[in-house]
Enzyme design. Structure first.
Site, PDB file in Angstrom:
ATOM      1  N   CYS A  61      -1.749   5.350 -50.934  1.00  0.00           N
ATOM      2  CA  CYS A  61      -1.795   4.076 -51.617  1.00  0.00           C
ATOM      3  C   CYS A  61      -2.089   4.381 -53.071  1.00  0.00           C
ATOM      4  O   CYS A  61      -2.554   5.469 -53.396  1.00  0.00           O
ATOM      5  CB  CYS A  61      -2.943   3.195 -51.110  1.00  0.00           C
ATOM      6  SG  CYS A  61      -2.647   2.476 -49.496  1.00  0.00           S
ATOM      7  N   LYS A  96       5.751  10.973 -51.203  1.00  0.00           N
ATOM      8  CA  LYS A  96       5.817  12.137 -52.074  1.00  0.00           C
ATOM      9  C   LYS A  96       4.693  13.149 -51.891  1.00  0.00           C
ATOM     10  O   LYS A  96       4.941  14.320 -51.681  1.00  0.00           O
ATOM     11  CB  LYS A  96       5.902  11.723 -53.534  1.00  0.00           C
ATOM     12  CG  LYS A  96       5.986  12.960 -54.423  1.00  0.00           C
ATOM     13  CD  LYS A  96       6.843  12.794 -55.608  1.00  0.00           C
ATOM     14  CE  LYS A  96       7.012  14.109 -56.316  1.00  0.00           C
ATOM     15  NZ  LYS A  96       7.923  15.026 -55.602  1.00  0.00           N
TER      16      LYS A  96
HETATM   17  C1  G6P Z   1       5.498  15.660 -48.784  1.00  0.00           C
HETATM   18  C2  G6P Z   1       6.656  15.696 -49.768  1.00  0.00           C
HETATM   19  C3  G6P Z   1       7.111  17.127 -50.009  1.00  0.00           C
HETATM   20  C4  G6P Z   1       5.936  17.973 -50.470  1.00  0.00           C
HETATM   21  C5  G6P Z   1       4.789  17.871 -49.467  1.00  0.00           C
HETATM   22  C6  G6P Z   1       3.546  18.553 -49.987  1.00  0.00           C
HETATM   23  O1  G6P Z   1       5.927  16.059 -47.539  1.00  0.00           O
HETATM   24  O2  G6P Z   1       7.725  14.908 -49.285  1.00  0.00           O
HETATM   25  O3  G6P Z   1       8.117  17.146 -50.985  1.00  0.00           O
HETATM   26  O4  G6P Z   1       6.344  19.298 -50.592  1.00  0.00           O
HETATM   27  O5  G6P Z   1       4.454  16.512 -49.235  1.00  0.00           O
HETATM   28  O6  G6P Z   1       3.088  17.884 -51.114  1.00  0.00           O
HETATM   29  P1  G6P Z   1       2.290  18.596 -52.251  1.00  0.00           P
HETATM   30  O7  G6P Z   1       1.836  17.501 -53.150  1.00  0.00           O
HETATM   31  O8  G6P Z   1       1.157  19.315 -51.571  1.00  0.00           O
HETATM   32  O9  G6P Z   1       3.215  19.551 -52.909  1.00  0.00           O
END
Ligand code: G6P
Length: 601
Positions: A12, A596
């Protein structure tokens, strides 16, 4: 400080504003920048003439074209929600009013003991109108208010009773904002020239408007009014002095810069993120390299795309520095906890630095006194704060939910680090400089895009897309698979070329397409054999490589790189995913069902 019992995080975004401009307009802008954190529903509360007005809606805040019909105000609080607890309804959207409408509250997190608290409050005669755990916080504060005349004290008392990771913010009819953090991020932004204050889930949301930011720590509470902002420890009540940090201008660049989508813009920024690493001081790399040499074992850990980057970082450490390094996926690292020792070193690449699965691993590794290093893009994140070595990607904001430039930045960093461990940093810098330059040329060339659009047109017609790689290109094709799936909502399957004959070869037949990435390295002939094996069964091979190799039905030529060829191969895979997503009319910057930066455990 109360303990964090579980690392569940609800995505959020919170955005509070106190200043001279119209609060609702500023909050809409801020929430749009926080939309990556959740886009199911949103709400805004503004304070004007001793009254709070709240508006809530289902759907993304991005759909709100102009400021809403809220009263003109100089203080407000907004929230963008990614529902996991209570359905996506207008009623469940935050902020939630107190019964007498004297304050409205928003939460980022979960109250793990909300059932027990709700039961107690029921017995005390309180009623609930939503399905959220957040409303329990509101009623609990109301109950605490029956014991004190100070809202601040009531908030503190209520907050102490919550378990889980959560950050709350509330606004009063007088435009005062009180916010408390335990787990989910909270940042204060300040513009000293006009006295404006922002209280938000990240720096990105207010970066263009401020000259300083303060990262609120777990267990701290912020009280902000038009005239002052203060911070205190929730347990002791002791005031804490707020040291504001400079906000990098790179974190202000949140526009598409003429590109149709953030994804395309961010793919074009790949060369810059590599160049940014070249400017970073050698000293920190050297320090971490020494710690890696002393370590018994290195665990590189990440989730999603960052988990694939972690595996590639471990590969570079094994191959170029002869370090015992393994890649772990955050959610599946639990069975290693017992084996962490003070002589181990954890490396966590993470865009946000807030991913729950990875934070859990780090917290367990810290209990075992292992050394922690992180490579994060978001300033002031929890992961950086828990790290003995906190590296920043300095890649500028990545807005597209599909990670592209950050993956490139993470693996290029891993390569540079491994070469530093091997005392070959100068050599690595040269290779990366060439890579950045060549990648820039490749991205600028119209033929690149023309060819990849054509290949994407062929690929989108398939139900399944296979990718195949080995050695330095294995994780690269796995990342290609992730991008293909996210972009197309179709099935993609990455095959380890060496394992082909053990199972996947049964699927090879006429009509099947296999995308390969190939380098002229020690496994070159193995890759050639694997290509011939799939071709012999009628499959079509699309090959990404510097030179066209025998057996490639379609060749995607890329610049010739030596040790960094695998990093180069990522770019056409990202572009293929982009052009496929575009062809299919999918929501490129926000693929369905994924968030994300912070996953729910
Ligand atoms: C989500 C996103 C990925 C990302 C992962 C880890 O699954 O969709 O694109 O790699 O989270 O996020 P971070 O912020 O730890 O890179």
């Amino acid at each position: 400080m109360r303990t964090i019992t579980n690392l569940k995080i609800y995505m959020c975004g919170i955005f509070g504003y106190i200043g001279d401009s119209n609060a609702s307009e500023m909050i809409v802008r801020g929430l749009k920048r926080l939309e990556y954190r959740g886009y199911d529903s949103w709400g805004i509360a503004v304070a004007a003439k001793h009254t709070l007005t709240v508006v809530k809606q289902v759907g993304p805040i991005g759909d709100v074209e102009k400021a809403l019909t809220l009263p003109s105000s100089h203080a407000g609080l907004g929230h963008t929600r990614w529902a996991t607890h209570g359905r996506v309804t207008q009623r469940n959207a935050h902020p939630h009013f107190s019964t007498d409408k004297s304050f409205a509250l928003a939460q980022n997190g979960i109250v793990e003991n909300y059932k027990e608290l709700q039961k107690q409050l029921f017995q005390l005669g309180y009623t609930f109108h939503t399905e959220t755990d957040t409303e329990v916080i509101v009623r609990l504060i109301e109950y605490e208010q029956t014991k004190t005349t100070s809202l601040l004290d009531a908030v503190k008392q209520a907050f102490k009773q919550l378990s889980g990771r959560n950050t709350i913010a509330l606004i009063t009819t007088e435009g005062e904002i009180i916010a408390a953090r335990n787990g989910s991020p909270l940042v204060v932004g300040r513009n000293t020239k006009n006295g404006t204050l922002y209280i938000s889930s990240d720096t990105l949301s207010f970066a263009p408007y401020v000259d300083g930011m303060y990262m609120v720590d777990n267990g701290q509470l912020i009280r902000a009014t038009k005239s002052e902002v203060s911070c205190q420890d929730i347990q002791t009540g002791k005031s804490i002095s707020m040291h504001y940090e400079h906000v990098s201008t790179r974190h202000s660049e949140v526009d598409k810069a003429g590109y149709e989508h953030y994804m395309l813009k961010e793919i074009h920024e790949n060369p810059q993120v590599i160049a940014a690493l070249l400017k970073q001081p050698a000293k920190e790399y050297e320090r971490l390299a020494q710690a890696i040499k002393r370590a018994r074992r290195v665990y590189a850990v990440g989730s999603g795309t960052a988990g694939i980057a972690a595996a590639q970082i471990a590969f570079y450490l094994r191959e170029y520095a002869h370090i015992d390094a393994v890649g772990l996926v955050g959610a599946d690292a639990k069975e290693y906890y017992d084996y962490f020792t003070p002589d181990d070193l954890i490396i966590a690449p993470s865009q946000s630095g807030e991913t729950a699965d990875v934070l859990e691993v780090i917290e367990h590794a810290r209990i075992k006194k292992a050394v922690i290093a992180s490579f994060v893009n978001m300033p002031g994140s929890m992961m950086s704060r828990l790290s003995d070595f906190a590296f920043m990607a300095q890649a500028g904001p990545e807005i597209c939910v599909m990670s592209t430039k950050i993956f490139v930045s993470q693996i290029a960093w891993g390569y540079l680090l491994a070469k530093t461990v091997a005392n070959k940093r100068t050599d690595a810098l040269k290779q990366l400089e060439k890579l950045s330059h060549d990648m820039g040329d490749y991205l600028q060339k119209p033929e690149t895009h023309k060819q990849l659009k054509e290949v994407a047109r062929i690929l989108v017609k398939k139900h399944d897309i296979f990718l195949m790689g080995k050695y330095q290109n294995l994780q690269i094709v796995r990342e290609g698979m992730v991008k293909f799936i996210e972009g197309t909502y179709k099935h993609a399957h990455a095959i380890a070329a060496g394992d082909l004959k053990h199972y996947a070869i049964t699927l090879m037949e006429k009509g099947v397409i296999v995308v390969t990435a190939l380098s002229r390295d020690s496994v070159y002939s193995d890759m050639m054999n694997a290509m011939h094996e799939v071709k012999a069964r009628g499959a079509t091979v699309i090959g990404i490589s510097a030179d066209k190799e025998e057996g490639m039905d379609i060749h995607i030529p890329v610049p010739k790189e030596a040790e960094t060829s695998a990093i180069m191969h990522v770019v056409p895979l990202q572009l293929l995913a982009y052009y496929m997503a575009k062809k299919l009319g999918n929501n490129i910057d926000r693929p369905r069902n994924i968030a994300k930066s912070v996953t729910v455990k």
